[in-house]
Structures are given as C-alpha cells and as structure tokens.
Design an enzyme around this catalytic site. Structure first.
Site, PDB file in Angstrom:
ATOM      1  CG  ASP A 247     -13.172   6.777   7.786  1.00 24.62           C
ATOM      2  OD1 ASP A 247     -13.839   5.720   7.875  1.00 24.62           O
ATOM      3  OD2 ASP A 247     -11.943   6.765   7.504  1.00 24.62           O
TER       4      ASP A 247
ATOM      5  NE  ARG B 139      -4.204  -1.830   1.502  1.00 20.28           N
ATOM      6  CZ  ARG B 139      -5.402  -1.282   1.341  1.00 20.28           C
ATOM      7  NH1 ARG B 139      -5.605  -0.040   1.648  1.00 20.28           N
ATOM      8  NH2 ARG B 139      -6.387  -2.002   0.870  1.00 20.28           N
TER       9      ARG B 139
HETATM   10  C1  LIG Z   1     -13.944  -1.505   6.754  1.00 20.47           C
HETATM   11  S1  LIG Z   1     -14.411   0.201   6.894  1.00 20.47           S
HETATM   12  C2  LIG Z   1     -15.981   0.033   7.703  1.00 20.47           C
HETATM   13  C3  LIG Z   1     -17.001   0.989   7.150  1.00 20.47           C
HETATM   14  C4  LIG Z   1     -18.414   0.829   7.724  1.00 20.47           C
HETATM   15  N1  LIG Z   1     -18.443   1.072   9.143  1.00 20.47           N
HETATM   16  C5  LIG Z   1     -18.963  -0.538   7.443  1.00 20.47           C
HETATM   17  O1  LIG Z   1     -19.069  -1.362   8.349  1.00 20.47           O
HETATM   18  O2  LIG Z   1     -19.281  -0.817   6.292  1.00 20.47           O
HETATM   19  C6  LIG Z   1     -13.325   0.708   8.200  1.00 20.47           C
HETATM   20  C7  LIG Z   1     -13.110   2.223   8.236  1.00 20.47           C
HETATM   21  O3  LIG Z   1     -12.459   2.547   9.457  1.00 20.47           O
HETATM   22  C8  LIG Z   1     -11.625   3.672   9.227  1.00 20.47           C
HETATM   23  N2  LIG Z   1     -10.637   3.756  10.307  1.00 20.47           N
HETATM   24  C9  LIG Z   1      -9.576   2.954  10.556  1.00 20.47           C
HETATM   25  N3  LIG Z   1      -8.918   3.370  11.640  1.00 20.47           N
HETATM   26  C10 LIG Z   1      -9.582   4.455  12.115  1.00 20.47           C
HETATM   27  C11 LIG Z   1      -9.380   5.330  13.211  1.00 20.47           C
HETATM   28  N4  LIG Z   1      -8.347   5.180  14.064  1.00 20.47           N
HETATM   29  N5  LIG Z   1     -10.243   6.352  13.386  1.00 20.47           N
HETATM   30  C12 LIG Z   1     -11.289   6.518  12.543  1.00 20.47           C
HETATM   31  N6  LIG Z   1     -11.527   5.737  11.475  1.00 20.47           N
HETATM   32  C13 LIG Z   1     -10.682   4.707  11.265  1.00 20.47           C
HETATM   33  C14 LIG Z   1     -11.036   3.395   7.855  1.00 20.47           C
HETATM   34  O4  LIG Z   1     -10.564   4.578   7.240  1.00 20.47           O
HETATM   35  C15 LIG Z   1     -12.211   2.753   7.125  1.00 20.47           C
HETATM   36  O5  LIG Z   1     -12.905   3.681   6.328  1.00 20.47           O
END
Ligand SMILES: C[S@@+](CC[C@H](N)C(=O)[O-])C[C@H]1O[C@@H](n2cnc3c(N)ncnc32)[C@H](O)[C@@H]1O
Length: 283
Positions: free
Chosen positions: A151, A40
């Site tokens: 996010d 990545r």
């Molecule tokens: C797999 S997606 C899940 C999206 C949605 N909640 C769903 O279940 O479909 C995980 C998201 O968590 C965000 N993320 C990861 N670490 C994070 C953090 N420390 N604070 C906020 N967002 C975070 C990522 O950028 C990503 O968009």
C-alpha cells in the site's frame, strides 16, 4: 474562548494540489471532491501552523521535508475502507475455481505467490491466507506460499503488521472463521500468528511501476477498490504493470465496481459470474 479558523482551499489551490497529488500517486480528485481534500488536510495545516494552502503547497513541493510530507499526506488523504472477506462471492470464486486450478498447475513446484496490491490495513491479504490455510489443510506444510500486501500508506501498513482489528473489520466474517482465526481481547480481534506469518507487507506506490519489479512474478494479483480513484491513464499503467508481474497463466482479480473495459491492455475477462477475474492474453 479561542476560535480555530477553518482554512479553505480556493479553486486555484485545489487545481494545484490535485495535480501534485495525481503526479505523485495517480489518485485523481474530481471537481466534486474538493471538500474531501480540504477536510482531510485542514488538521494537518493546523498542526503545521500554516495560514493557508499556498504555504502548505510550498512545504509539500520544495525543501528537505517534502518526501516525509508526501507520506504524511497520503496517510491522510487515502480512503482505506476494507474488511476481512470483503465481497465474499468473489472470494468464493477464488477459493472454488481459481485456486484449485492454480494449485494443480503448481503441484510439482509447490510454490504459490499472491499479491494484494493496495491492501490497506491487511484484511484482504490475511483473508487470502485464511483461504489458503483452510484449503490446503495439512498439505500447507509442503507448499512454499508467499503472500505480499502493499500500500502507499504507512499508517495502514502499521495496522496490518500489528494484526489487531476492531469489530468493523470482521463484520463480514463468518462466526466459525472468526473463532478459528481470531482471539477476542476486549473490543479487539487478534489475528492468529500462523496466518500473520503467511503475509509480508511492503510500502509500494502503484505509480512507481518499476519499483514493483523487485517483487518478482505472481500467480494471482488482487487489486480491488483502488482503481476507482485513478483515471484511465493511471489504470492502464497499473494494469500493464500487473501484466508484467503475472505468470503467463496467472489471474488478475479486480473490484466488483471496476472494469478493464476501454483500457488498452492485454487481458481477457474469465466468464465466471461474480469473478471479476482476468487472464493474460496476447491479443
Ligand atoms: C479502499 S482501499 C482497498 C483495500 C482492499 N484492496 C479492499 O478492496 O478492501 C484502497 C487502498 O488503496 C491505497 N492506495 C491509493 N492510491 C495508491 C497508490 N497510488 N499506490 C498504492 N496504494 C494506493 C490506499 O492507501 C488504500 O489503502
């Protein structure tokens, strides 16, 4: 023909980089995920014309550009997989059990606040907006509804604010819902402006538990499919933050492959199959 050198991440560099990532975001890259970080970030190193990861680590952790580079890095290393109506059985529980109860409890104030924490490109909070829109019908005008999506990644929040989605995003969306709330333009699905107006997006790193306080108290918090990337300490801190940000009768809904078991937090699981729903407890 010029050949591009694929930069490799040594074990020592991986150790340093994953600590830096963890300290800033709580995202824990297990040993087996070294290749994920490498693949990545390799393009980013090429863009910056760095020769190795030591230079990148230096750039990331010192100097005037570090804040911007952390953002750039989070845009690239986060897994943003999502879709509208993801895990529909759980959303049915929300629509048929949790939402009616909370609407009843709030019938005099007529205010409702929902938070989709780690909302990726907006599909989850927009799904909640559609559920509220169809549940309340014409009564929606009498209510003050606030839905917040947050996010860590600016890249996905820009997509969320644009409201234009590829077919993949609507793959689990029922055709009637699709035709009611989307307009198809070529290969894109354009979300209804009324649904878009119900949701507000902000950048928030869940590691910054104090930063979330400015958003106030919520009736329901969805935090799905992000805690799988956190270790127990980070999960505990997050869930404690949700405890503070929830109304006393509020509900926390987590992903179907996640659990609060073994965490030292004050939540009790609701006995609703497919719910993955928790209520605050004092015990
Ligand atoms: C797999 S997606 C899940 C999206 C949605 N909640 C769903 O279940 O479909 C995980 C998201 O968590 C965000 N993320 C990861 N670490 C994070 C953090 N420390 N604070 C906020 N967002 C975070 C990522 O950028 C990503 O968009």
């Amino acid at each position: 023909m010029p050949t591009t050198k694929r930069l490799t991440l040594s074990d020592a560099q991986f150790e340093t980089l994953r600590k830096v990532v963890y300290d800033r975001s709580g995202i824990h890259f297990q040993d087996s995920k070294k290749y994920v970080l490498e693949s990545r970030l390799s393009r980013r190193l090429e863009e910056l014309e760095f020769d190795d990861y030591d230079q990148y680590l230096m750039f990331l952790t010192s100097g005037p550009y570090q804040t911007d580079e952390f953002q750039e890095m989070f845009n690239r290393i986060t897994i943003n997989e999502t879709s509208f109506f993801r895990n529909e059985p759980q959303l049915d529980v929300f629509e048929q059990r949790i939402l009616p109860e909370i609407l009843e409890k709030r019938k005099s104030s007529k205010t409702l606040r929902l938070w989709s924490a780690a909302c990726s490109s907006g599909e989850e909070p927009y799904t909640l907006a559609m559920i509220l829109h169809r549940s309340l019908g014409i009564r929606l005008a009498d209510w003050k509804i606030e839905i917040l999506g947050t996010d860590i990644s600016e890249k996905v929040l820009n997509i969320a604010n644009g409201g234009r989605y590829p077919h993949y995003a609507v793959k689990s969306t029922n055709p009637m819902v699709l035709s009611r709330y989307f307009k198809q333009e070529g290969r894109e699905y354009i979300l209804d402006p009324e649904i878009m107006s119900m949701v507000h997006f902000e950048k928030l790193n869940l590691k910054d538990t104090y930063a979330a306080r400015r958003f106030g108290t919520f009736d329901v918090i969805f935090c799905r499919n992000v805690m799988i990337y956190f270790d127990d300490q980070m999960k505990t801190n997050c869930v404690k933050m949700f405890h503070k940000q929830l109304a006393d009768d509020g509900t926390l809904m987590i992903g179907h492959s996640e659990s609060l078991r073994n965490l030292d937090v004050k939540f009790t699981q609701l006995n609703i199959p497919q719910g993955f729903a928790y209520q605050k407890s004092d015990a």
